[in-house]
Design an enzyme around this catalytic site. Structure first.
Site, PDB file in Angstrom:
ATOM      1  N   ASP A 261     -13.727  65.400  71.540  1.00 15.69           N
ATOM      2  CA  ASP A 261     -13.922  64.261  72.442  1.00 15.69           C
ATOM      3  C   ASP A 261     -14.608  64.697  73.738  1.00 15.69           C
ATOM      4  O   ASP A 261     -14.378  65.805  74.211  1.00 15.69           O
ATOM      5  CB  ASP A 261     -12.556  63.625  72.750  1.00 15.69           C
TER       6      ASP A 261
ATOM      7  N   GLY B  83     -19.954  62.301  75.364  1.00 18.45           N
ATOM      8  CA  GLY B  83     -20.637  61.287  76.178  1.00 18.45           C
ATOM      9  C   GLY B  83     -20.470  61.583  77.659  1.00 18.45           C
ATOM     10  O   GLY B  83     -21.454  61.579  78.433  1.00 18.45           O
ATOM     11  N   ARG B  84     -19.240  61.862  78.079  1.00 19.72           N
ATOM     12  CA  ARG B  84     -18.984  62.129  79.502  1.00 19.72           C
ATOM     13  C   ARG B  84     -19.631  63.441  79.948  1.00 19.72           C
ATOM     14  O   ARG B  84     -20.129  63.547  81.053  1.00 19.72           O
ATOM     15  CB  ARG B  84     -17.469  62.151  79.769  1.00 19.72           C
ATOM     16  N   TRP B  85     -19.651  64.414  79.042  1.00 14.56           N
ATOM     17  CA  TRP B  85     -20.315  65.691  79.365  1.00 14.56           C
ATOM     18  C   TRP B  85     -21.783  65.426  79.690  1.00 14.56           C
ATOM     19  O   TRP B  85     -22.332  65.942  80.668  1.00 14.56           O
ATOM     20  CB  TRP B  85     -20.189  66.644  78.173  1.00 14.56           C
TER      21      TRP B  85
ATOM     22  N   ASN C  67     -15.661  54.633  64.675  1.00 14.87           N
ATOM     23  CA  ASN C  67     -16.877  54.999  65.421  1.00 14.87           C
ATOM     24  C   ASN C  67     -18.111  54.227  64.955  1.00 14.87           C
ATOM     25  O   ASN C  67     -19.113  54.155  65.675  1.00 14.87           O
ATOM     26  CB  ASN C  67     -17.152  56.510  65.325  1.00 14.87           C
TER      27      ASN C  67
HETATM   28  C1  FPP Z   1     -16.446  61.841  70.753  1.00 21.59           C
HETATM   29  O1  FPP Z   1     -17.009  61.968  72.050  1.00 21.59           O
HETATM   30  C2  FPP Z   1     -17.319  62.474  69.786  1.00 21.59           C
HETATM   31  C3  FPP Z   1     -17.833  61.860  68.673  1.00 21.59           C
HETATM   32  C4  FPP Z   1     -17.583  60.467  68.304  1.00 21.59           C
HETATM   33  C5  FPP Z   1     -18.712  62.607  67.752  1.00 21.59           C
HETATM   34  C6  FPP Z   1     -18.389  64.065  67.647  1.00 21.59           C
HETATM   35  C7  FPP Z   1     -19.485  64.716  66.930  1.00 21.59           C
HETATM   36  C8  FPP Z   1     -19.913  65.972  67.101  1.00 21.59           C
HETATM   37  C9  FPP Z   1     -19.287  66.986  68.007  1.00 21.59           C
HETATM   38  C10 FPP Z   1     -21.089  66.425  66.349  1.00 21.59           C
HETATM   39  C11 FPP Z   1     -20.756  66.882  64.959  1.00 21.59           C
HETATM   40  C12 FPP Z   1     -20.654  65.789  64.028  1.00 21.59           C
HETATM   41  C13 FPP Z   1     -21.624  65.112  63.380  1.00 21.59           C
HETATM   42  C14 FPP Z   1     -21.270  63.805  62.795  1.00 21.59           C
HETATM   43  C15 FPP Z   1     -23.004  65.561  63.268  1.00 21.59           C
HETATM   44  P1  FPP Z   1     -17.421  60.623  72.768  1.00 21.59           P
HETATM   45  O2  FPP Z   1     -18.805  60.253  72.392  1.00 21.59           O
HETATM   46  O3  FPP Z   1     -16.412  59.560  72.481  1.00 21.59           O
HETATM   47  O4  FPP Z   1     -17.349  61.076  74.264  1.00 21.59           O
HETATM   48  P2  FPP Z   1     -16.916  60.130  75.481  1.00 21.59           P
HETATM   49  O5  FPP Z   1     -15.488  59.736  75.223  1.00 21.59           O
HETATM   50  O6  FPP Z   1     -17.057  61.052  76.661  1.00 21.59           O
HETATM   51  O7  FPP Z   1     -17.865  58.974  75.508  1.00 21.59           O
END
Ligand code: FPP
Length: 253
Positions: A26, A29-31, A74
């Site tokens: 997780d 996106g924030r990163w 997702n």
């Molecule tokens: C959650 O962070 C992350 C995901 C929904 C995808 C995770 C996927 C990978 C690390 C790549 C490997 C996998 C594939 C399918 C190629 P977020 O987007 O929810 O982050 P946020 O909460 O900061 O918005």
């Protein structure tokens, strides 16, 4: 007790190594947002990090690593973001599977194979599993289009079918039988990590995580590197796992 030797190398002989580690990836996106980048760039960096981290995790002696790469929920994200992740998967996963084969790790997938999972994704999944099927140094379980509720619903349906067809005697069902009917028959999770500071399990391996130790570092997944994983192992080493019982040695009474 110090867990670190000179030169910042961790002394793993003092560390308890969990057999099955699970990570909810997780914070991509924030990163990205904090660096003025797009969410897609965050996912790309998350994927790069997953490639590097996997090797380190197995080097420490962990035998099974499960990661939550994409949930059934997702798919509700924007088409642009879902398409980016699916294309990343198709473009990069074989390279990842090849790397796993080099380090003798078997790649397996957990998740639904029906709509909306694209055929080119299913092809990559099948090819990657086939490529590493004889590896026996550890298991990498990628949860993709995964949800624990979906997994249980599918398991109940299959058990029902097997009971009707005489392959399963309902009176003999025990906890192990249920593991056998999940997407993958893996050992229980010992240590569950969710990066980015969120305090939720989000429908992830609920049956398998029943006695897992939980750890919620604030670090976003793209920055969750080998040193962060070692820090997590130190935390795990300090935990007193009782599985509902009492550790009389620890309580001293
Ligand atoms: C959650 O962070 C992350 C995901 C929904 C995808 C995770 C996927 C990978 C690390 C790549 C490997 C996998 C594939 C399918 C190629 P977020 O987007 O929810 O982050 P946020 O909460 O900061 O918005």
């Amino acid at each position: 007790m110090s867990y670190v030797e000179k030169g910042d190398e961790m002394d793993y002989s003092k560390i308890k190594i969990p057999n099955h580690v699970a990570i909810i990836l997780d914070g991509n996106g924030r990163w990205a947002q904090e660096r003025g980048l797009t969410r897609s760039e965050g996912h790309q960096e998350g994927f790069n990090n997953l490639m590097k981290l996997t090797e380190h995790v197995f080097k420490t002696g962990v035998k099974v690593l499960s990661v939550y790469a994409f949930s059934t929920e997702n798919f509700k994200r924007s088409k642009e973001e879902v398409d980016f992740l699916m294309n990343l998967f198709v473009d990069k996963f074989e390279e990842y599977a090849k790397k796993l084969k080099e380090i003798n790790i078997k790649l397996v997938f957990s998740g639904g194979r029906g709509n909306p999972v694209r055929q080119d994704i299913l092809d990559v999944i099948d090819k990657s599993e086939e490529m590493t099927k004889d590896c026996d140094g550890g298991i990498m379980n990628i949860c993709f289009n995964y949800g624990s509720h979906l997994e249980m619903v599918e398991a109940f349906k299959e058990m029902h079918n097997d009971a009707i067809n005489g392959k399963l005697d309902f009176n003999t069902i025990n906890e192990d039988t249920i593991y056998h009917y999940l997407f993958q028959d893996l050992p229980p999770i010992d240590f569950l990590i969710r990066t980015s500071g969120e305090l939720r399990l989000s429908n992830f391996m609920l049956y398998q995580a029943s006695y897992a130790e939980l750890y919620f570092p604030k670090t976003y997944f793209p920055a969750f590197d080998a040193a962060e994983f070692d820090k997590a192992l130190i935390e795990y080493t300090k935990r007193d796992r009782r599985f509902g019982g009492i550790n009389y040695e620890a309580t001293n009474n």
